[in-house]
Design a protein around this motif. Structure first.
Motif, PDB file in Angstrom:
ATOM      1  N   ILE A 135      -6.382   2.774  -3.858  1.00 23.33           N
ATOM      2  CA  ILE A 135      -7.672   2.560  -3.205  1.00 23.33           C
ATOM      3  C   ILE A 135      -7.468   1.449  -2.187  1.00 23.33           C
ATOM      4  N   VAL A 136      -7.668   1.756  -0.915  1.00 23.02           N
ATOM      5  CA  VAL A 136      -7.462   0.770   0.155  1.00 23.02           C
ATOM      6  C   VAL A 136      -8.830   0.277   0.631  1.00 23.02           C
ATOM      7  N   ASP A 137      -9.099  -0.988   0.379  1.00 24.42           N
ATOM      8  CA  ASP A 137     -10.385  -1.598   0.721  1.00 24.42           C
ATOM      9  C   ASP A 137     -10.230  -2.453   1.968  1.00 24.42           C
ATOM     10  N   PHE A 138     -10.776  -1.989   3.087  1.00 23.49           N
ATOM     11  CA  PHE A 138     -10.792  -2.773   4.326  1.00 23.49           C
ATOM     12  C   PHE A 138     -12.045  -3.651   4.298  1.00 23.49           C
ATOM     13  N   TRP A 139     -11.851  -4.964   4.361  1.00 27.49           N
ATOM     14  CA  TRP A 139     -12.955  -5.893   4.189  1.00 27.49           C
ATOM     15  C   TRP A 139     -12.734  -7.126   5.078  1.00 27.49           C
ATOM     16  N   LYS A 147      -6.300  -4.539  -1.064  1.00 29.72           N
ATOM     17  CA  LYS A 147      -7.334  -5.049  -0.170  1.00 29.72           C
ATOM     18  C   LYS A 147      -6.697  -5.459   1.156  1.00 29.72           C
ATOM     19  N   VAL A 148      -7.319  -5.044   2.250  1.00 35.22           N
ATOM     20  CA  VAL A 148      -6.814  -5.359   3.585  1.00 35.22           C
ATOM     21  C   VAL A 148      -7.885  -6.136   4.332  1.00 35.22           C
ATOM     22  N   ASP A 168      -9.729  -9.142   9.464  1.00 37.05           N
ATOM     23  CA  ASP A 168      -9.577 -10.264  10.390  1.00 37.05           C
ATOM     24  C   ASP A 168      -8.123 -10.703  10.471  1.00 37.05           C
ATOM     25  N   LYS A 169      -7.435 -10.681   9.322  1.00 36.63           N
ATOM     26  CA  LYS A 169      -6.037 -11.125   9.283  1.00 36.63           C
ATOM     27  C   LYS A 169      -5.062  -9.986   9.590  1.00 36.63           C
ATOM     28  N   ASN A 170      -5.582  -8.752   9.570  1.00 34.86           N
ATOM     29  CA  ASN A 170      -4.710  -7.594   9.791  1.00 34.86           C
ATOM     30  C   ASN A 170      -5.342  -6.670  10.832  1.00 34.86           C
ATOM     31  N   GLN A 171      -5.625  -7.243  12.003  1.00 34.33           N
ATOM     32  CA  GLN A 171      -6.307  -6.472  13.043  1.00 34.33           C
ATOM     33  C   GLN A 171      -5.463  -5.299  13.532  1.00 34.33           C
ATOM     34  N   PHE A 172      -4.157  -5.460  13.540  1.00 34.99           N
ATOM     35  CA  PHE A 172      -3.281  -4.380  13.996  1.00 34.99           C
ATOM     36  C   PHE A 172      -3.368  -3.199  13.028  1.00 34.99           C
ATOM     37  N   ILE A 173      -3.337  -3.483  11.723  1.00 37.44           N
ATOM     38  CA  ILE A 173      -3.446  -2.419  10.712  1.00 37.44           C
ATOM     39  C   ILE A 173      -4.816  -1.748  10.806  1.00 37.44           C
ATOM     40  N   VAL A 191       0.821  -1.215   0.000  1.00 36.35           N
ATOM     41  CA  VAL A 191       0.000   0.000   0.000  1.00 36.35           C
ATOM     42  C   VAL A 191       0.860   1.272   0.000  1.00 36.35           C
ATOM     43  N   VAL A 192       1.704   1.404   1.001  1.00 37.19           N
ATOM     44  CA  VAL A 192       2.443   2.660   1.171  1.00 37.19           C
ATOM     45  C   VAL A 192       3.414   2.905   0.020  1.00 37.19           C
TER      46      VAL A 192
END
Length: 297
Positions: free
Chosen positions: A26-30, A60-61, A64-69, A16-17
């Motif tokens: 486009i960052v999709d949190f799902w 795509k983020v 559930d797998k990236n709770q810290f982010i 992403v960065v």
């Protein structure tokens, strides 16, 4: 941070960065269990694909797998969709749930940030070639048409190229082809300034009738300077002959004598001449100053 959190941060930086340094991401949190996320995903994927040449990418983020982010971005509900550029959030796209809404928001963002794109690279390559075509147009319209024909094959909907090609056709007295080219333009570029310049060139060409005996008409005007109709016809003949200086002098003389003569015909013709020449042209700037002195002096 735990090893898993470190890994998530590195993945986010990589996916992403880093891309956001030159692209609009486009960052999709799902999440897998999220129904609205699954409904939105095809829209995001299609728009990202459509805008790839404009420098837009989709990341795509999985929350559930990236709770810290997700916690760092204070994600309270999903789907949440952000736009990121150069490592900074530049817009919240969450409310855009349709293709048209999302594209409208992206268009607005892309006008404000210097995204590196295939389109911008192509534009940089085309710019000197378009300038060459414009320079040649005043000297050799046939060669200019050949240049613009080659360029339009590379960028069919480029307004400056389409405008140059149309004006080359007009210079070659191929007015019917110029009219057909204008009629065939895509709606999204038909009203742009570059195309308006070409339309003005055609209107001016059709309006400025050649005069067989310019010297005779010049003598007529010299004998009766207040005959504004004769002076207007003389200006048209001078434009048809390519003598824009003399044409501008006569049109300005008409405006000086009677500002609104013939419902402002002289001023309208002069403004068309400005547009055809190019509003940034030094000659136009000088004539505009003369016109302003008459109108407001």
């Amino acid at each position: 941070m735990s090893p898993q959190e470190n890994e998530a941060v590195e993945a986010f930086r990589r996916d992403v960065v880093e891309p956001s340094m030159t692209k609009l991401v486009i960052v999709d949190f799902w999440a897998e269990w999220c129904g609205p996320c699954k409904a939105l995903a095809p829209v995001l994927e299609k728009v990202a694909a459509d805008y790839a040449d404009k420098g837009v990418v989709l990341a795509k983020v999985d929350t559930d797998k990236n709770q810290f982010i997700a916690a760092q971005f204070q994600i309270k509900s999903i789907p949440t969709v952000y736009a990121m550029f150069q490592g900074q959030l530049v817009a919240d796209l969450t409310q855009a749930r349709t293709e048209s809404q999302l594209k409208a928001m992206l268009d607005q963002i892309l006008r404000q940030v210097p995204v590196e794109s295939a389109e911008s690279q192509t534009e940089a390559e085309l710019e000197p070639l378009i300038a060459m075509g414009e320079q040649v147009l005043g000297e050799d319209p046939a060669r200019a048409l050949s240049i613009f024909d080659q360029l339009i094959a590379m960028a069919p909907d480029h307004p400056a190229i389409a405008s140059g090609r149309i004006r080359a056709l007009i210079a070659l007295d191929r007015d019917d082809e110029a009219e057909a080219a204008i009629a065939a333009l895509p709606e999204e570029i038909a009203g742009l300034p570059e195309i308006e310049r070409a339309k003005s060139a055609l209107a001016l060409k059709q309006d400025a009738e050649p005069v067989e005996d310019l010297s005779g008409l010049q003598a007529e005007v010299a004998a009766n300077p207040q005959d504004l109709d004769a002076r207007y016809r003389l200006a048209g003949g001078q434009m048809a002959a390519g003598d824009r200086d003399a044409a501008a002098d006569n049109l300005l003389a008409i405006i000086t004598a009677e500002r609104d003569w013939n419902e402002g015909a002289a001023r309208d013709r002069l403004l068309k001449l400005f547009e055809v020449t190019g509003l940034e042209d030094p000659w136009v700037s000088a004539q505009r100053r003369r016109l302003s002195a008459i109108l407001f002096g």
